[in-house]
Every structure is written in C-alpha cells, then in structure tokens.
Motif scaffolding. Sequence first.
Motif, PDB file in Angstrom:
ATOM      1  N   LEU A 149      29.091  -9.608  34.000  1.00 19.64           N
ATOM      2  CA  LEU A 149      27.879 -10.197  34.577  1.00 19.64           C
ATOM      3  C   LEU A 149      26.642  -9.787  33.794  1.00 19.64           C
ATOM      4  CD1 LEU A 149      26.635 -11.905  36.786  1.00 19.64           C
ATOM      5  CD2 LEU A 149      26.670  -9.917  38.292  1.00 19.64           C
ATOM      6  N   LEU A 150      26.599  -8.528  33.370  1.00 18.36           N
ATOM      7  CA  LEU A 150      25.438  -8.046  32.625  1.00 18.36           C
ATOM      8  C   LEU A 150      25.355  -8.644  31.224  1.00 18.36           C
ATOM      9  CD1 LEU A 150      25.400  -4.282  33.703  1.00 18.36           C
ATOM     10  CD2 LEU A 150      23.737  -6.049  34.296  1.00 18.36           C
ATOM     11  N   ARG A 151      26.460  -9.226  30.760  1.00 10.47           N
ATOM     12  CA  ARG A 151      26.432  -9.887  29.453  1.00 10.47           C
ATOM     13  C   ARG A 151      25.817 -11.279  29.525  1.00 10.47           C
ATOM     14  NH1 ARG A 151      31.463  -7.151  28.605  1.00 10.47           N
ATOM     15  NH2 ARG A 151      32.670  -8.960  29.307  1.00 10.47           N
ATOM     16  N   PHE A 152      25.646 -11.812  30.751  1.00 14.77           N
ATOM     17  CA  PHE A 152      24.961 -13.092  30.892  1.00 14.77           C
ATOM     18  C   PHE A 152      23.499 -12.938  30.451  1.00 14.77           C
ATOM     19  CE2 PHE A 152      28.529 -14.353  33.404  1.00 14.77           C
ATOM     20  CZ  PHE A 152      28.489 -15.742  33.457  1.00 14.77           C
ATOM     21  N   PRO A 153      22.850 -14.042  30.070  1.00 13.77           N
ATOM     22  CA  PRO A 153      21.410 -13.965  29.757  1.00 13.77           C
ATOM     23  C   PRO A 153      20.594 -13.827  31.046  1.00 13.77           C
ATOM     24  CG  PRO A 153      22.187 -16.233  29.554  1.00 13.77           C
ATOM     25  CD  PRO A 153      23.406 -15.381  29.777  1.00 13.77           C
ATOM     26  N   ILE A 154      20.540 -12.617  31.578  1.00 16.10           N
ATOM     27  CA  ILE A 154      19.831 -12.348  32.827  1.00 16.10           C
ATOM     28  C   ILE A 154      18.335 -12.543  32.628  1.00 16.10           C
ATOM     29  CG2 ILE A 154      19.334 -10.635  34.620  1.00 16.10           C
ATOM     30  CD1 ILE A 154      22.225 -11.364  34.637  1.00 16.10           C
ATOM     31  N   ARG A 155      17.717 -13.301  33.535  1.00 12.56           N
ATOM     32  CA  ARG A 155      16.249 -13.417  33.552  1.00 12.56           C
ATOM     33  C   ARG A 155      15.734 -12.262  34.403  1.00 12.56           C
ATOM     34  NH1 ARG A 155      16.343 -19.618  35.385  1.00 12.56           N
ATOM     35  NH2 ARG A 155      18.207 -18.775  36.405  1.00 12.56           N
ATOM     36  N   TRP A 156      15.392 -11.175  33.743  1.00 12.94           N
ATOM     37  CA  TRP A 156      15.128  -9.931  34.453  1.00 12.94           C
ATOM     38  C   TRP A 156      13.917 -10.015  35.366  1.00 12.94           C
ATOM     39  CZ3 TRP A 156      18.936  -6.724  34.815  1.00 12.94           C
ATOM     40  CH2 TRP A 156      19.897  -6.681  33.790  1.00 12.94           C
ATOM     41  N   GLU A 157      12.891 -10.739  34.944  1.00 14.31           N
ATOM     42  CA  GLU A 157      11.727 -10.867  35.825  1.00 14.31           C
ATOM     43  C   GLU A 157      12.103 -11.603  37.114  1.00 14.31           C
ATOM     44  OE1 GLU A 157       8.825  -9.484  35.629  1.00 14.31           O
ATOM     45  OE2 GLU A 157       9.458  -8.476  33.790  1.00 14.31           O
ATOM     46  N   ARG A 158      13.004 -12.581  36.982  1.00 16.51           N
ATOM     47  CA  ARG A 158      13.468 -13.290  38.179  1.00 16.51           C
ATOM     48  C   ARG A 158      14.255 -12.342  39.070  1.00 16.51           C
ATOM     49  NH1 ARG A 158      17.752 -18.276  38.764  1.00 16.51           N
ATOM     50  NH2 ARG A 158      16.907 -19.127  40.705  1.00 16.51           N
ATOM     51  N   LEU A 159      15.071 -11.495  38.482  1.00 18.49           N
ATOM     52  CA  LEU A 159      15.830 -10.527  39.267  1.00 18.49           C
ATOM     53  C   LEU A 159      14.891  -9.597  40.032  1.00 18.49           C
ATOM     54  CD1 LEU A 159      18.639  -9.209  39.935  1.00 18.49           C
ATOM     55  CD2 LEU A 159      18.115  -7.609  38.099  1.00 18.49           C
ATOM     56  N   LEU A 160      13.846  -9.111  39.352  1.00 16.69           N
ATOM     57  CA  LEU A 160      12.892  -8.225  40.015  1.00 16.69           C
ATOM     58  C   LEU A 160      12.179  -8.949  41.156  1.00 16.69           C
ATOM     59  CD1 LEU A 160      11.313  -6.329  36.988  1.00 16.69           C
ATOM     60  CD2 LEU A 160      12.909  -5.424  38.672  1.00 16.69           C
ATOM     61  N   SER A 161      11.835 -10.208  40.918  1.00 19.93           N
ATOM     62  CA  SER A 161      11.192 -11.003  41.957  1.00 19.93           C
ATOM     63  C   SER A 161      12.128 -11.185  43.149  1.00 19.93           C
ATOM     64  CB  SER A 161      10.778 -12.365  41.401  1.00 19.93           C
ATOM     65  OG  SER A 161      10.214 -13.183  42.403  1.00 19.93           O
ATOM     66  N   PHE A 162      13.409 -11.490  42.881  1.00 20.26           N
ATOM     67  CA  PHE A 162      14.407 -11.603  43.938  1.00 20.26           C
ATOM     68  C   PHE A 162      14.513 -10.298  44.731  1.00 20.26           C
ATOM     69  CE2 PHE A 162      17.489 -15.154  42.328  1.00 20.26           C
ATOM     70  CZ  PHE A 162      16.568 -16.098  42.743  1.00 20.26           C
ATOM     71  N   ALA A 163      14.558  -9.182  44.022  1.00 20.97           N
ATOM     72  CA  ALA A 163      14.728  -7.885  44.677  1.00 20.97           C
ATOM     73  C   ALA A 163      13.573  -7.588  45.622  1.00 20.97           C
ATOM     74  CB  ALA A 163      14.854  -6.785  43.630  1.00 20.97           C
ATOM     75  N   GLU A 164      12.357  -7.930  45.192  1.00 27.27           N
ATOM     76  CA  GLU A 164      11.191  -7.728  46.057  1.00 27.27           C
ATOM     77  C   GLU A 164      11.246  -8.673  47.254  1.00 27.27           C
ATOM     78  OE1 GLU A 164       9.031  -5.442  45.992  1.00 27.27           O
ATOM     79  OE2 GLU A 164       8.564  -4.809  43.955  1.00 27.27           O
ATOM     80  N   GLN A 165      11.550  -9.945  46.992  1.00 24.76           N
ATOM     81  CA  GLN A 165      11.594 -10.946  48.060  1.00 24.76           C
ATOM     82  C   GLN A 165      12.626 -10.585  49.126  1.00 24.76           C
ATOM     83  OE1 GLN A 165      12.272 -14.976  46.682  1.00 24.76           O
ATOM     84  NE2 GLN A 165      13.104 -15.615  48.662  1.00 24.76           N
ATOM     85  N   HIS A 166      13.766 -10.052  48.687  1.00 21.08           N
ATOM     86  CA  HIS A 166      14.858  -9.755  49.612  1.00 21.08           C
ATOM     87  C   HIS A 166      14.840  -8.309  50.112  1.00 21.08           C
ATOM     88  CE1 HIS A 166      16.895 -13.616  49.318  1.00 21.08           C
ATOM     89  NE2 HIS A 166      16.668 -13.605  48.014  1.00 21.08           N
ATOM     90  N   CYS A 167      13.828  -7.541  49.721  1.00 21.59           N
ATOM     91  CA  CYS A 167      13.653  -6.159  50.196  1.00 21.59           C
ATOM     92  C   CYS A 167      14.885  -5.296  49.902  1.00 21.59           C
ATOM     93  CB  CYS A 167      13.334  -6.144  51.686  1.00 21.59           C
ATOM     94  SG  CYS A 167      11.742  -6.906  52.089  1.00 21.59           S
ATOM     95  N   VAL A 168      15.335  -5.318  48.651  1.00 19.76           N
ATOM     96  CA  VAL A 168      16.519  -4.536  48.276  1.00 19.76           C
ATOM     97  C   VAL A 168      16.277  -3.730  46.998  1.00 19.76           C
ATOM     98  CG1 VAL A 168      18.204  -5.997  49.472  1.00 19.76           C
ATOM     99  CG2 VAL A 168      17.515  -6.581  47.139  1.00 19.76           C
ATOM    100  N   ILE A 169      15.039  -3.326  46.751  1.00 16.06           N
ATOM    101  CA  ILE A 169      14.729  -2.534  45.564  1.00 16.06           C
ATOM    102  C   ILE A 169      15.599  -1.276  45.478  1.00 16.06           C
ATOM    103  CG2 ILE A 169      12.961  -1.052  44.518  1.00 16.06           C
ATOM    104  CD1 ILE A 169      12.580  -3.944  43.787  1.00 16.06           C
ATOM    105  N   PRO A 170      15.791  -0.511  46.572  1.00 16.55           N
ATOM    106  CA  PRO A 170      16.638   0.690  46.451  1.00 16.55           C
ATOM    107  C   PRO A 170      18.063   0.375  46.011  1.00 16.55           C
ATOM    108  CG  PRO A 170      15.349   0.769  48.476  1.00 16.55           C
ATOM    109  CD  PRO A 170      15.187  -0.613  47.917  1.00 16.55           C
ATOM    110  N   ALA A 171      18.614  -0.733  46.513  1.00 11.16           N
ATOM    111  CA  ALA A 171      19.981  -1.106  46.139  1.00 11.16           C
ATOM    112  C   ALA A 171      20.063  -1.473  44.661  1.00 11.16           C
ATOM    113  CB  ALA A 171      20.460  -2.273  46.997  1.00 11.16           C
ATOM    114  N   VAL A 172      19.042  -2.169  44.156  1.00  7.35           N
ATOM    115  CA  VAL A 172      19.014  -2.545  42.737  1.00  7.35           C
ATOM    116  C   VAL A 172      18.906  -1.303  41.864  1.00  7.35           C
ATOM    117  CG1 VAL A 172      17.684  -3.763  40.972  1.00  7.35           C
ATOM    118  CG2 VAL A 172      18.085  -4.840  43.199  1.00  7.35           C
ATOM    119  N   PHE A 173      18.025  -0.398  42.248  1.00  2.00           N
ATOM    120  CA  PHE A 173      17.879   0.848  41.481  1.00  2.00           C
ATOM    121  C   PHE A 173      19.185   1.627  41.468  1.00  2.00           C
ATOM    122  CE2 PHE A 173      17.137   5.453  41.614  1.00  2.00           C
ATOM    123  CZ  PHE A 173      16.530   5.641  40.377  1.00  2.00           C
ATOM    124  N   ASN A 174      19.848   1.706  42.618  1.00  2.00           N
ATOM    125  CA  ASN A 174      21.052   2.521  42.736  1.00  2.00           C
ATOM    126  C   ASN A 174      22.162   2.032  41.814  1.00  2.00           C
ATOM    127  OD1 ASN A 174      22.395   4.729  44.108  1.00  2.00           O
ATOM    128  ND2 ASN A 174      23.630   3.207  45.167  1.00  2.00           N
TER     129      ASN A 174
END
Length: 395
Positions: A42-67
């Motif tokens: 999955l990490l080898r996909f062309p991840i749009r990292w800013e979109r991921l960060l935006s998703f993490a904030e929107q879904h209130c899961v920053i701790p899970a992403v960091f972990n």
Amino acid sequence: MAAAANLRHGPVPLGPTAKQPEFELLLACCGKAVSDSELAALLRFPIRWERLLSFAEQHCVIPAVFNLLQDQPDVPASIQSAVKARFQRNVRNALRFSAKLSGILQRFESSGIDVLPHKGPVLAELLFGDVTMRQFGDLDLLVRARDIPRARAALQELGYQPNLQLSARQERAYLRSGYEYVFGGAAGKYLIELQWQILPRFYSVSFDMDALFVRSVETEFEGQRARTFRKEDLMMVACVHAAKHEWSQLGMLRDIAALGRFDLDWNQVEHEARRLGIVRIVLVSLLLARDLLGCQLPDGFGVGDDIGICEQLASGFQCRLRNGDRSDTESLNYFRTMMRLRERWQDRARFAVRLAITPSVGEWRTLPMPDRLFPMYRAVRGIRLLRRFCTLGRV
C-alpha cells in the motif's frame, strides 16, 4: 450470542488494486488488520500525503495515523514530521482536557453530584489505554436532570460559562426537549457538554437515565475514582451518537470496533436495543465496523430483523465515508435517513411529530414572546420547519 461470526459477507480485503490508497491506509491506521507485506504494498502506491493528512484531521484519527506510520521507511520525512507535529498537538490537548476533567470531578464529588464522564479522555483510556491515543475536542458529562442547577453552578464556580441564557419558562421546556448545556472557558471556546439525556427528545430514543447510573461501573482516572457507562451501555451510546452524525467520521467507527473487541454481553445489548427501538442503528454500526475495520459481528445479533435494509444503509454510509461527504443535519435527506434507521413505525411517527411541533432555541431567539404566549411557539416551529424544507426542495 457471546461467540462472533460474520453475516453474509466479510470485509473487503485490502489489496494492490485499491482505488483509494489514502483511505485504505487510513483504515489500516484505524485498526483494519493488514500484514507487513500488505502495508508495504500500500505504501508503494503514489500516496497523496496532503490528502491523507486532511482525511486524518477530518476523521479525527491523528493518533492512529501517527501510531502506524511513525518510523515507516516508505513515508517521506516531511510527512513524518507533519504527522508528529499534529500528534504532539493532540497530546497537549488531551492532557489539558484530562486535567480539566480531574478538577471538575473533584468539584462535583464535593458537591454531591453524581456524574458519568464519557467519550473524551475516559473513553480514550478505556479503549486504547492512553488518553493521548484518541482525538477529541470537548468533555461530555452526564448528570441527572434534577442535578442540572447544581452542576451548572459548580461549573460556573470553576470559571466555565454556559452559551445559553434562557428564561425560567424556556429552561423548563429545554430540560424536557433538549439534552445538553454547552460551557466555554475564559477564552470563549466551548469545552464542556453538560448532558442530562443522550439525544434530544425528538429523536425518540428514550434511554432510562436512572438505569444508566445504576449500571455504571467504577474506574480510576488521574488517580481518583470515577464512574462511567458499563461497556454494553457504552456500545449503544456510541452507536446512536455515530448515527446522529450519519457515521461521518472514521474515529467513531474506530471507537465502536474497539468496544466490539471486548467480551460484551451481546444478549443484554440486543435486549436493550430492542427496548429502545435501535436495533437497526446498532446493526448498521457493527456492519460498518466489520466491513471497514474487520470487527466481527456477534453471532446471531439482529436475527429476524431486515438485515437487507441494514446492509443497504451501511453500504450507502460507507460510500459517503470514502467520498468524504459530510453530514447535513438540516437537510430533508437527513430526516428521511433518521426515519429509515428506526425499525418500529411508532418511533418513526414520534420522530416526525416531535420534530414538527417541538420548539427549540432557534424559535425562541427568532421571535421573542412573553411567557403567556409560550404555547404559540409550536406554530412558529411548524412555520419555520415548513419554510426551511420548501427552500431546500427548491435548491
């Protein structure tokens, strides 16, 4: 019913053909079981990292992403730093709220006020063993309706101010139809939600508040004793809260999935859900937790109910989650959805009638009237609601 098994179909497996790698990565962060090889793929996909960060904030899961993503070699250093900065901000926020809650619990105890803190740091510690591993922005405190005046006074003594100023007549009506007072600190930001019901009355979900207190369990928080919901009640409260927001955040489903991994008495959950008329709400919540995060369904839960409707509803909410759609609680579609989520026609009828005729703070603010004319607010409510729906229908 203590055993667990899947209904009809299992969760969609994660694989290299994922069309939304950012969302799939977010699911992995939130607890969906993935192997090291699947995560690497999955990490080898062309991840749009800013979109991921935006998703993490929107879904209130920053701790899970960091972990999950900390120290992953395939994650760019700049993204590692950005996630870490957001996580550290959440740590400061969680610790600040924990300190505030500790002070409030001490004041309530000294005032003889029974209180059940839920969500916030208490839920974070229960589900994840660490107050910093769940993202939240306020404190939820449940008290009995008769204790509201004393609880409000105690919070004001601590420096919190309510955002509502009501007349005596309005307050009596609000205690019957509403469910919370919101309090802010010196900076004006709302921090405390003082509740005497789980939902506003028009939703027609009548939790037995005294029974919730009787069934509550003791826990330790910040070195002091506190009481909170037993896990079975917490599951139902989490499900109706998520339904109220149309399951619009993965953080809500992460909580439900984490709760579902405890050894719950599912017979008690189903018995109380049937009494409340929220079997569909609980089942849709569990289906979403299963299909997105791999949480197993309790064996036989909801047997005899229309599983097809629940699966259809869950599929629609899953699509909305993946598309990043937000819930619009003022729309006609929202109210139709709330009706479909109830299995009993009586609850649907009560929902519609109460929604139509129960005045709210909006009516009181729009057209101030003396107390002798207070019953006229029902007509004002109906006119405002009709005008709103007619406007929405033309959009």
